[in-house]
Motif scaffolding. Sequence first.
Motif, PDB file in Angstrom:
ATOM      1  N   ALA A  34      -3.350 -16.818 -33.836  1.00 25.98           N
ATOM      2  CA  ALA A  34      -4.640 -16.948 -34.480  1.00 25.98           C
ATOM      3  C   ALA A  34      -4.539 -18.249 -35.206  1.00 25.98           C
ATOM      4  CB  ALA A  34      -5.326 -15.903 -35.196  1.00 25.98           C
ATOM      5  N   ALA A  35      -3.575 -18.512 -35.933  1.00 23.46           N
ATOM      6  CA  ALA A  35      -3.237 -19.598 -36.528  1.00 23.46           C
ATOM      7  C   ALA A  35      -3.224 -20.922 -35.930  1.00 23.46           C
ATOM      8  CB  ALA A  35      -2.210 -19.536 -37.646  1.00 23.46           C
ATOM      9  N   ASN A  36      -2.550 -20.801 -34.947  1.00 25.50           N
ATOM     10  CA  ASN A  36      -2.149 -21.819 -33.924  1.00 25.50           C
ATOM     11  C   ASN A  36      -3.494 -22.246 -33.172  1.00 25.50           C
ATOM     12  OD1 ASN A  36       0.498 -22.690 -34.317  1.00 25.50           O
ATOM     13  ND2 ASN A  36       1.186 -20.645 -33.234  1.00 25.50           N
ATOM     14  N   LEU A  37      -4.402 -21.361 -32.658  1.00 15.70           N
ATOM     15  CA  LEU A  37      -5.629 -21.668 -32.129  1.00 15.70           C
ATOM     16  C   LEU A  37      -6.363 -22.499 -32.871  1.00 15.70           C
ATOM     17  CD1 LEU A  37      -7.327 -21.183 -29.625  1.00 15.70           C
ATOM     18  CD2 LEU A  37      -8.060 -18.987 -30.288  1.00 15.70           C
ATOM     19  N   ALA A  38      -6.714 -21.882 -34.242  1.00 11.98           N
ATOM     20  CA  ALA A  38      -7.596 -22.625 -35.183  1.00 11.98           C
ATOM     21  C   ALA A  38      -7.107 -23.960 -35.371  1.00 11.98           C
ATOM     22  CB  ALA A  38      -7.786 -21.700 -36.332  1.00 11.98           C
ATOM     23  N   ILE A  39      -5.818 -24.228 -35.414  1.00 10.22           N
ATOM     24  CA  ILE A  39      -5.499 -25.322 -35.947  1.00 10.22           C
ATOM     25  C   ILE A  39      -5.187 -26.556 -34.583  1.00 10.22           C
ATOM     26  CG2 ILE A  39      -2.922 -26.768 -36.310  1.00 10.22           C
ATOM     27  CD1 ILE A  39      -2.136 -24.251 -37.998  1.00 10.22           C
ATOM     28  N   ALA A  40      -5.105 -25.945 -33.389  1.00 11.97           N
ATOM     29  CA  ALA A  40      -5.337 -26.793 -32.222  1.00 11.97           C
ATOM     30  C   ALA A  40      -6.768 -27.215 -32.070  1.00 11.97           C
ATOM     31  CB  ALA A  40      -4.803 -25.887 -31.075  1.00 11.97           C
ATOM     32  N   VAL A  41      -7.677 -26.436 -32.439  1.00 10.00           N
ATOM     33  CA  VAL A  41      -8.916 -27.111 -32.283  1.00 10.00           C
ATOM     34  C   VAL A  41      -9.212 -28.155 -33.132  1.00 10.00           C
ATOM     35  CG1 VAL A  41     -11.417 -26.553 -32.321  1.00 10.00           C
ATOM     36  CG2 VAL A  41      -9.822 -24.878 -31.156  1.00 10.00           C
ATOM     37  N   ALA A  42      -8.753 -27.981 -34.348  1.00  5.90           N
ATOM     38  CA  ALA A  42      -9.048 -29.108 -35.449  1.00  5.90           C
ATOM     39  C   ALA A  42      -8.017 -30.244 -35.359  1.00  5.90           C
ATOM     40  CB  ALA A  42      -8.480 -28.595 -36.899  1.00  5.90           C
ATOM     41  N   LYS A  43      -7.011 -30.105 -34.784  1.00  8.67           N
ATOM     42  CA  LYS A  43      -6.286 -31.246 -34.466  1.00  8.67           C
ATOM     43  C   LYS A  43      -6.806 -32.020 -33.213  1.00  8.67           C
ATOM     44  CE  LYS A  43      -1.622 -29.346 -35.895  1.00  8.67           C
ATOM     45  NZ  LYS A  43      -0.365 -28.927 -35.458  1.00  8.67           N
ATOM     46  N   LEU A  44      -7.274 -31.171 -32.290  1.00 11.45           N
ATOM     47  CA  LEU A  44      -7.919 -32.020 -31.104  1.00 11.45           C
ATOM     48  C   LEU A  44      -9.199 -32.961 -31.377  1.00 11.45           C
ATOM     49  CD1 LEU A  44      -7.715 -32.506 -28.067  1.00 11.45           C
ATOM     50  CD2 LEU A  44      -9.139 -30.311 -27.829  1.00 11.45           C
ATOM     51  N   GLY A  72      -8.619 -44.951 -35.044  1.00 14.06           N
ATOM     52  CA  GLY A  72      -9.946 -45.159 -35.677  1.00 14.06           C
ATOM     53  C   GLY A  72      -9.983 -44.525 -37.131  1.00 14.06           C
ATOM     54  N   ASP A  73     -10.902 -43.498 -37.458  1.00 13.43           N
ATOM     55  CA  ASP A  73     -11.019 -42.725 -38.588  1.00 13.43           C
ATOM     56  C   ASP A  73      -9.641 -42.198 -38.896  1.00 13.43           C
ATOM     57  OD1 ASP A  73     -11.624 -41.830 -41.063  1.00 13.43           O
ATOM     58  OD2 ASP A  73     -13.225 -40.569 -40.099  1.00 13.43           O
ATOM     59  N   TYR A  74      -8.776 -42.499 -40.074  1.00 13.20           N
ATOM     60  CA  TYR A  74      -7.839 -41.936 -40.638  1.00 13.20           C
ATOM     61  C   TYR A  74      -8.060 -40.596 -41.402  1.00 13.20           C
ATOM     62  CZ  TYR A  74      -5.077 -45.824 -38.871  1.00 13.20           C
ATOM     63  OH  TYR A  74      -4.331 -46.848 -38.136  1.00 13.20           O
ATOM     64  N   LEU A  75      -9.077 -40.649 -42.369  1.00 13.88           N
ATOM     65  CA  LEU A  75      -9.354 -39.476 -43.266  1.00 13.88           C
ATOM     66  C   LEU A  75      -9.337 -38.266 -42.529  1.00 13.88           C
ATOM     67  CD1 LEU A  75      -9.972 -38.622 -46.081  1.00 13.88           C
ATOM     68  CD2 LEU A  75     -12.481 -39.131 -45.534  1.00 13.88           C
ATOM     69  N   ILE A  76      -9.981 -37.996 -41.469  1.00 20.54           N
ATOM     70  CA  ILE A  76     -10.205 -36.707 -40.858  1.00 20.54           C
ATOM     71  C   ILE A  76      -8.754 -36.175 -40.372  1.00 20.54           C
ATOM     72  CG2 ILE A  76     -10.689 -37.532 -38.485  1.00 20.54           C
ATOM     73  CD1 ILE A  76     -12.322 -35.278 -38.362  1.00 20.54           C
ATOM     74  N   SER A  77      -7.933 -37.005 -39.990  1.00 20.42           N
ATOM     75  CA  SER A  77      -6.493 -36.648 -39.538  1.00 20.42           C
ATOM     76  C   SER A  77      -5.828 -36.268 -40.827  1.00 20.42           C
ATOM     77  CB  SER A  77      -5.919 -38.081 -39.000  1.00 20.42           C
ATOM     78  OG  SER A  77      -6.315 -38.391 -37.796  1.00 20.42           O
ATOM     79  N   TYR A  78      -5.967 -36.927 -42.008  1.00 21.80           N
ATOM     80  CA  TYR A  78      -5.153 -36.284 -42.940  1.00 21.80           C
ATOM     81  C   TYR A  78      -5.649 -35.230 -43.489  1.00 21.80           C
ATOM     82  CZ  TYR A  78      -3.485 -41.258 -43.471  1.00 21.80           C
ATOM     83  OH  TYR A  78      -3.049 -42.454 -43.369  1.00 21.80           O
ATOM     84  N   VAL A  79      -6.821 -34.825 -43.478  1.00 20.75           N
ATOM     85  CA  VAL A  79      -7.674 -33.591 -43.898  1.00 20.75           C
ATOM     86  C   VAL A  79      -6.994 -32.434 -43.022  1.00 20.75           C
ATOM     87  CG1 VAL A  79      -9.662 -32.145 -44.076  1.00 20.75           C
ATOM     88  CG2 VAL A  79      -9.570 -34.756 -44.861  1.00 20.75           C
ATOM     89  N   VAL A  80      -7.070 -32.616 -41.590  1.00 20.53           N
ATOM     90  CA  VAL A  80      -6.648 -31.680 -40.683  1.00 20.53           C
ATOM     91  C   VAL A  80      -5.111 -31.453 -40.885  1.00 20.53           C
ATOM     92  CG1 VAL A  80      -6.292 -31.302 -38.347  1.00 20.53           C
ATOM     93  CG2 VAL A  80      -8.381 -32.242 -38.998  1.00 20.53           C
ATOM     94  N   LEU A  81      -4.287 -32.425 -41.166  1.00 21.26           N
ATOM     95  CA  LEU A  81      -2.865 -32.097 -41.459  1.00 21.26           C
ATOM     96  C   LEU A  81      -2.321 -31.474 -42.668  1.00 21.26           C
ATOM     97  CD1 LEU A  81      -1.464 -35.849 -40.583  1.00 21.26           C
ATOM     98  CD2 LEU A  81      -1.034 -33.819 -39.311  1.00 21.26           C
ATOM     99  N   ALA A  82      -3.553 -31.588 -43.797  1.00 18.84           N
ATOM    100  CA  ALA A  82      -3.061 -30.845 -44.961  1.00 18.84           C
ATOM    101  C   ALA A  82      -3.670 -29.471 -44.551  1.00 18.84           C
ATOM    102  CB  ALA A  82      -3.975 -31.481 -46.245  1.00 18.84           C
ATOM    103  N   VAL A  83      -4.639 -29.023 -43.909  1.00 18.03           N
ATOM    104  CA  VAL A  83      -5.264 -27.639 -43.817  1.00 18.03           C
ATOM    105  C   VAL A  83      -4.357 -27.180 -42.902  1.00 18.03           C
ATOM    106  CG1 VAL A  83      -7.064 -26.455 -42.832  1.00 18.03           C
ATOM    107  CG2 VAL A  83      -7.513 -28.382 -44.207  1.00 18.03           C
TER     108      VAL A  83
END
Length: 327
Positions: A19-29, A114-125
């Motif tokens: 479940a954790a990996n599925l949620a994370i996969a969508v956010a990272k994508l 492109g936008d770095y901010l969203i990547s940093y947020v997703v990495l932290a979460v």
Amino acid sequence: MADAEVKSESVGTVVVAGAANLAIAVAKLVAGLISGSAAMLSEAAHSVADTTTEVLLYLALRRGARPADTRHPFGYGKESYVWAFLAALFTFVAGAGFAITHGVTTILVHEHTGDYLISYVVLAVSFAIESVSLTRAVRQVRKESRRWRATPRRYLRLTADTTVKAVFLEDSAALIGLLIAAVGLTLSHLTGDELYDGIASILIGALLLVVAGILARSNISLLVGRAVSERVHRQIERELAAVPTVDRVDTLMTMFLGPEDILVAAKVDFRDEATGADIEAASDEAERRLTDRFPEIAYVFLDPTRSRGPGGRARTTQEEPPPGRDG
């Protein structure tokens, strides 16, 4: 702890990780597509591979837990290793293959991120969520290692429960991969050079190759028919030799039939004065001793035999494996 409880805990660990990996996969994508970061897209592939792996591991637990029948008298425990091996192959091909290929492409093409901010947020979460999943896996590893009277490191190396091993290694690799992605992304952000993002993607792929290789090797060993560890082997031998009617144990062989099923077969030299009734009673006592000490022992087969003496070919202890092999 009963077998059912162990398997239930393993299922829970796999479900939480999936479940954790599925949620994370969508956010990272989403973050990878918006930012164009190779490392983020590689991490998305990493999480997709991990999610698929958890599905296969769930199948491994369910299929392997089916009861024995006439066609499979020793049960279906080894089928769990087939599914776990397929999970390792998927990680190798899908996760590592995509990450390395995309990293090389990024280095050659130097696509702008492109936008770095969203990547940093997703990495932290993602790091926080993966930490929760890893914590559950670590808790089970510690609990199981105490049950087997081994250190957590030794338990992970020798355990026949490859689902727990897979979740622990994949969650650990996921956290390391997130750190690698963060470093690569930050360096590309600061320098404006996509080289670092591509290198991070390749390193993530290499990390997945290592994890897939470890898991594949472990499952192949168990499919072939791996014995218990040397320490457990000696304990089983001592329990058999402690039965009063037993003179000596000539040959002792063990094999994992599944994550929680062990087969024990031995050629035993009973005392010359022992009657048939004595041998039957001794066999019952031997089985009771072994199953009390190791509840995972599902089958005990004793073959009464004459001692072969010092010149015999039967072995009384498990042979040491070659250097670098599991003992």
